[in-house]
Design a protein around this motif. Structure first.
Motif, PDB file in Angstrom:
ATOM      1  N   SER A 199       0.812  -1.215   0.000  1.00 52.05           N
ATOM      2  CA  SER A 199       0.000   0.000   0.000  1.00 52.05           C
ATOM      3  C   SER A 199       0.841   1.259   0.000  1.00 52.05           C
ATOM      4  N   GLY A 200       2.164   1.117   0.118  1.00 54.85           N
ATOM      5  CA  GLY A 200       3.030   2.286   0.202  1.00 54.85           C
ATOM      6  C   GLY A 200       3.316   2.705   1.626  1.00 54.85           C
ATOM      7  N   ALA A 201       2.646   2.087   2.585  1.00 53.54           N
ATOM      8  CA  ALA A 201       2.894   2.354   3.993  1.00 53.54           C
ATOM      9  C   ALA A 201       3.885   1.325   4.525  1.00 53.54           C
ATOM     10  N   PRO A 202       5.080   1.761   4.918  1.00 55.32           N
ATOM     11  CA  PRO A 202       6.114   0.785   5.291  1.00 55.32           C
ATOM     12  C   PRO A 202       5.914   0.139   6.649  1.00 55.32           C
ATOM     13  N   LEU A 203       5.024   0.691   7.469  1.00 56.19           N
ATOM     14  CA  LEU A 203       4.924   0.198   8.836  1.00 56.19           C
ATOM     15  C   LEU A 203       3.637  -0.591   9.034  1.00 56.19           C
ATOM     16  N   ASN A 204       3.790  -1.886   9.226  1.00 60.69           N
ATOM     17  CA  ASN A 204       2.670  -2.762   9.544  1.00 60.69           C
ATOM     18  C   ASN A 204       3.105  -3.695  10.663  1.00 60.69           C
ATOM     19  N   MET A 205       2.252  -4.616  11.051  1.00 58.95           N
ATOM     20  CA  MET A 205       2.549  -5.442  12.219  1.00 58.95           C
ATOM     21  C   MET A 205       3.761  -6.341  11.980  1.00 58.95           C
ATOM     22  N   ARG A 235      10.969  -5.308  16.836  1.00 63.47           N
ATOM     23  CA  ARG A 235      11.059  -5.827  18.197  1.00 63.47           C
ATOM     24  C   ARG A 235      12.125  -6.922  18.307  1.00 63.47           C
ATOM     25  N   ALA A 236      12.198  -7.789  17.316  1.00 69.36           N
ATOM     26  CA  ALA A 236      13.191  -8.872  17.346  1.00 69.36           C
ATOM     27  C   ALA A 236      14.607  -8.314  17.317  1.00 69.36           C
ATOM     28  N   ILE A 280      15.528  -5.377  18.456  1.00 70.25           N
ATOM     29  CA  ILE A 280      15.773  -4.771  19.776  1.00 70.25           C
ATOM     30  C   ILE A 280      16.146  -5.855  20.784  1.00 70.25           C
ATOM     31  N   GLN A 281      15.429  -6.962  20.739  1.00 70.22           N
ATOM     32  CA  GLN A 281      15.702  -8.059  21.673  1.00 70.22           C
ATOM     33  C   GLN A 281      17.087  -8.659  21.437  1.00 70.22           C
ATOM     34  N   GLU A 282      17.491  -8.802  20.172  1.00 70.07           N
ATOM     35  CA  GLU A 282      18.827  -9.314  19.858  1.00 70.07           C
ATOM     36  C   GLU A 282      19.905  -8.382  20.383  1.00 70.07           C
ATOM     37  N   ALA A 283      19.716  -7.079  20.159  1.00 66.39           N
ATOM     38  CA  ALA A 283      20.701  -6.098  20.626  1.00 66.39           C
ATOM     39  C   ALA A 283      20.788  -6.104  22.141  1.00 66.39           C
ATOM     40  N   THR A 284      19.642  -6.206  22.796  1.00 66.53           N
ATOM     41  CA  THR A 284      19.628  -6.224  24.260  1.00 66.53           C
ATOM     42  C   THR A 284      20.420  -7.417  24.791  1.00 66.53           C
ATOM     43  N   ALA A 285      20.219  -8.581  24.188  1.00 72.76           N
ATOM     44  CA  ALA A 285      20.936  -9.779  24.626  1.00 72.76           C
ATOM     45  C   ALA A 285      22.441  -9.618  24.428  1.00 72.76           C
ATOM     46  N   PHE A 286      22.847  -9.045  23.301  1.00 75.64           N
ATOM     47  CA  PHE A 286      24.278  -8.864  23.044  1.00 75.64           C
ATOM     48  C   PHE A 286      24.894  -7.880  24.035  1.00 75.64           C
ATOM     49  N   VAL A 287      24.202  -6.782  24.271  1.00 78.66           N
ATOM     50  CA  VAL A 287      24.733  -5.764  25.185  1.00 78.66           C
ATOM     51  C   VAL A 287      24.893  -6.343  26.586  1.00 78.66           C
ATOM     52  N   GLU A 288      23.877  -7.066  27.055  1.00 79.81           N
ATOM     53  CA  GLU A 288      23.908  -7.559  28.435  1.00 79.81           C
ATOM     54  C   GLU A 288      24.785  -8.796  28.604  1.00 79.81           C
ATOM     55  N   ASN A 289      24.915  -9.612  27.556  1.00 80.50           N
ATOM     56  CA  ASN A 289      25.671 -10.870  27.679  1.00 80.50           C
ATOM     57  C   ASN A 289      27.077 -10.806  27.100  1.00 80.50           C
ATOM     58  N   MET A 292      14.164   1.720  24.291  1.00 82.89           N
ATOM     59  CA  MET A 292      13.642   1.400  22.963  1.00 82.89           C
ATOM     60  C   MET A 292      12.479   0.427  23.038  1.00 82.89           C
ATOM     61  N   MET A 293      12.600  -0.557  23.924  1.00 82.35           N
ATOM     62  CA  MET A 293      11.509  -1.514  24.081  1.00 82.35           C
ATOM     63  C   MET A 293      10.271  -0.820  24.654  1.00 82.35           C
ATOM     64  N   ASP A 294      10.495   0.124  25.578  1.00 85.28           N
ATOM     65  CA  ASP A 294       9.370   0.910  26.112  1.00 85.28           C
ATOM     66  C   ASP A 294       8.720   1.732  25.000  1.00 85.28           C
ATOM     67  N   ASP A 295       9.542   2.338  24.146  1.00 83.90           N
ATOM     68  CA  ASP A 295       9.014   3.129  23.032  1.00 83.90           C
ATOM     69  C   ASP A 295       8.200   2.247  22.085  1.00 83.90           C
ATOM     70  N   TRP A 296       8.708   1.043  21.814  1.00 84.15           N
ATOM     71  CA  TRP A 296       7.999   0.116  20.923  1.00 84.15           C
ATOM     72  C   TRP A 296       6.637  -0.239  21.504  1.00 84.15           C
TER      73      TRP A 296
END
Length: 604
Positions: free
Chosen positions: A250-256, A263-264, A266-275, A473-477
């Motif tokens: 539809s030309g709209a880049p943001l969908n579910m 989100r995935a 963000i979760q990957e980055a969080t794991a790398f930063v913390e681990n 970032m996760m809070d923003d999401w």
């Protein structure tokens, strides 16, 4: 010059041996550093020089303010996006434009994506080799390396002896072939390196892992901003339409589906930063527990505008609050106002620019960029082959910003000192936990006031901010999802898009917590066009030369009193300068006032 006591409390002595590092590598842009070492090889004087120029402020004059973000974003290809965000904030401030909530949240996710990416790249690919010796990793026992990994961070999945043996084999092929590639030209036999072979192998392995991660986290920019580097922004919001029922056609880049992809990541980055990232910083730092050098201005004067607002346009909701600390007094935080002409000023007494009265500074709204390249009488060499600079004269293309006349340090470390001093709970918990882990590893008992204002503390602060940005970032999401579910899909406010709705004259300022520190853009608009535009960037603050009173900047101050193992192999100089992550492309700017050609480069 002899021995000089600066007004901001530093003792300088330009006697002894002069060491010149030109260029300083593993940074963005071109930088030169000169130091004087005494008979004990301790640095007693430092001279930091920006040796490149750009002309974006002049290029912008007379252009449409709505286009400014696309020009200034090209100031730097590393801190990609932060100049664009600062620019649109400045224009929106001038024109009193209020953006939708979705636009604010999307901008916040994009800004924090940059922070996470930039901090990880900074540590592993620009700074880690100041502490890590990849050649020494060839001596490591993979079994012992695996045990070290599990002791430092047991949650990291990649920790088997076989995994580390494979990396060591790859590294050995590099060394034996004589093609060290990314590890070439290091001072690998310098005694300044302190890690065990196993710690070196672990860190080199994570260096390679970070290469993979950094290419994935920026995919968030390609979704929300269309591309990386230099994602797209717009005055009034973001050019990112939302269609939760669509699939992108539809030309709209943001969908579910795209939101779940974000989100995935963000979760990957969080794991790398913390681990990986944060445990690596603490583990490496424990080998250098006696290296409490490099504090400089961080121990006395720090500044940030404040950022990561929960509520747009409400600076009181900044999750890292701004302010200024002077004279090392963490119990008093001075409020900061970038609009106040008495607060932020740029001086040029030791910069290759000209003011009518160089004893005074100019607020950015009244900023002047007029070149004046001249060398001091005591300079050694020629204009095209400088051997040693004369710091008593003009010696840098960087101006000297000051807050109420004070030289200050900016960056993640000042942000964390200010947040800690102002009682931000998340930050206090982070510092308490990480410092406790460091003290346990190193067998020390350092307090925040002792450990943070150091080269190692500056590096730790970036890792902690990276962790905090993942959480925010996760809070923003989650907030973005909730807002969309409530029926709000607006991403732009175009009520004032037409210049006919603008006042005849307007001025504004935008600020951002850029990866390297407090970033500000100031704009004046007249008859719908840019009348003046000035950027005062983090490396301008940190890399500034002396001011008319003789106060030295953060780079210069941080090097003083540092002992060097081998002055001709300046590991210690690079170690501290890299902790700031200098961006000379951002900090220097010049163009002749009449548009005349300053230099011509012929590439054959």
């Amino acid at each position: 010059m002899g021995i000089v006591q600066t007004p901001n409390g530093f003792s300088l002595d330009n006697g002894g041996k002069r060491i010149v590092v030109d260029p300083v590598t593993r940074i963005e842009g071109h930088m030169r550093c000169e130091v004087n070492v005494d008979s004990n090889n301790v640095i007693r004087n430092a001279v930091s020089t920006g040796t490149m120029w750009r002309g974006l402020e002049v290029i912008l004059k007379g252009r449409d303010p709505r286009d400014a973000w696309a020009f200034v974003e090209r100031i730097c290809g590393v801190c990609t996006g932060c100049h664009a965000l600062t620019s649109v904030r400045a224009v929106e401030d001038a024109l009193q434009i209020r953006i939708p909530k979705n636009a604010h949240l999307i901008r916040e996710i994009m800004a924090k994506t940059l922070q996470v990416h930039d901090h990880i790249v900074h540590f592993y690919h620009l700074h880690a080799l100041d502490w890590v010796n990849p050649v020494n990793a060839l001596k490591a026992d993979p079994q012992a390396t695996s045990a070290l990994q599990q002791a430092v961070s047991p949650r990291h999945a990649k920790s088997s002896p076989g995994y580390f043996r494979d990396v060591q084999t790859r590294l050995k092929k590099f060394v034996e072939s004589g093609q060290l590639g990314i590890f070439k030209n290091g001072y690998w036999d310098n005694p300044a390196y302190k890690l065990s072979p196993e710690a070196d192998l672990m860190a080199v392995t994570h260096y390679l892992e970070a290469l993979d991660l950094q290419k994935d986290i920026v995919k968030i920019h390609t979704i929300l901003g269309g591309k990386n580097p230099h994602p797209n922004y717009m005055v009034g919001g973001v050019p990112c339409a939302i269609n939760m029922d669509g699939n992108g056609s539809s030309g709209a880049p943001l969908n579910m589906e795209r939101l779940n992809f974000i989100r995935a990541r963000i979760q990957e980055a969080t794991a790398f930063v913390e681990n990986v990232y944060l445990p690596d910083v603490l583990a490496i730092a424990s080998f250098y527990k006696d290296w409490l050098y490099g504090g400089g201005l961080a121990a006395t004067n720090v500044m940030d505008y404040g950022d990561y607002e929960k509520v747009p346009y409400d600076h009181s909701t900044c999750q890292l609050p701004g302010g200024v600390i002077l004279n090392g007094n963490w119990n008093e935080v001075h409020p900061i106002d970038p609009r106040d002409p008495a607060q932020v000023q740029e001086f040029v007494a030791h910069s290759w620019y000209h003011y009518e009265d160089e004893s005074k500074g100019l607020h950015p709204w009244d900023g002047v960029t007029q070149a004046k390249f001249e060398l001091g009488a005591n300079t050694k060499g020629t204009r095209t082959d400088i051997k040693e600079l004369d710091e008593a004269a003009k010696y840098s293309w960087i101006k000297a910003p000051r807050w109420r006349g004070h030289a200050v340090e900016v960056g993640p470390l000042p942000r964390y000192i200010l947040a800690y001093a102002q009682g931000v709970g998340y930050v206090k918990d982070q510092i308490t936990e990480s410092l406790g882990a460091f003290n346990a590893l190193a067998g020390t008992n350092f307090t925040p006031q002792q450990a943070l204002p150091t080269t190692i503390g500056r590096t730790l602060a970036r890792a902690l901010e990276c962790q905090y940005c993942c959480t925010m970032m996760m809070d923003d999401w989650n907030a973005l999802i909730a807002n969309i579910k409530a029926g709000d899909t607006a991403t732009a406010n175009v009520e004032k898009w037409d210049p006919k709705t603008w006042p005849k004259e307007a001025k504004g300022v935008g600020t951002v917590a850029a990866p390297r520190g407090g970033l500000g853009h100031w704009i004046k608009i007249k008859d719908g066009k840019i009348d003046n535009y000035q950027c005062v960037v983090p490396t301008t603050w940190n890399g500034s030369p002396r001011d008319p009173k003789g106060n030295i900047g953060a780079f210069e101050a941080s090097l003083l009193n540092t002992p060097m193992a081998r002055p001709d192999e300046p590991v210690e100089i690079l170690r501290t300068l890299h902790s700031f992550d200098p961006c000379l492309a951002c900090s220097t700017h010049v163009m002749a006032p009449d548009g005349a050609e300053l230099a011509r480069v012929t590439v054959r």
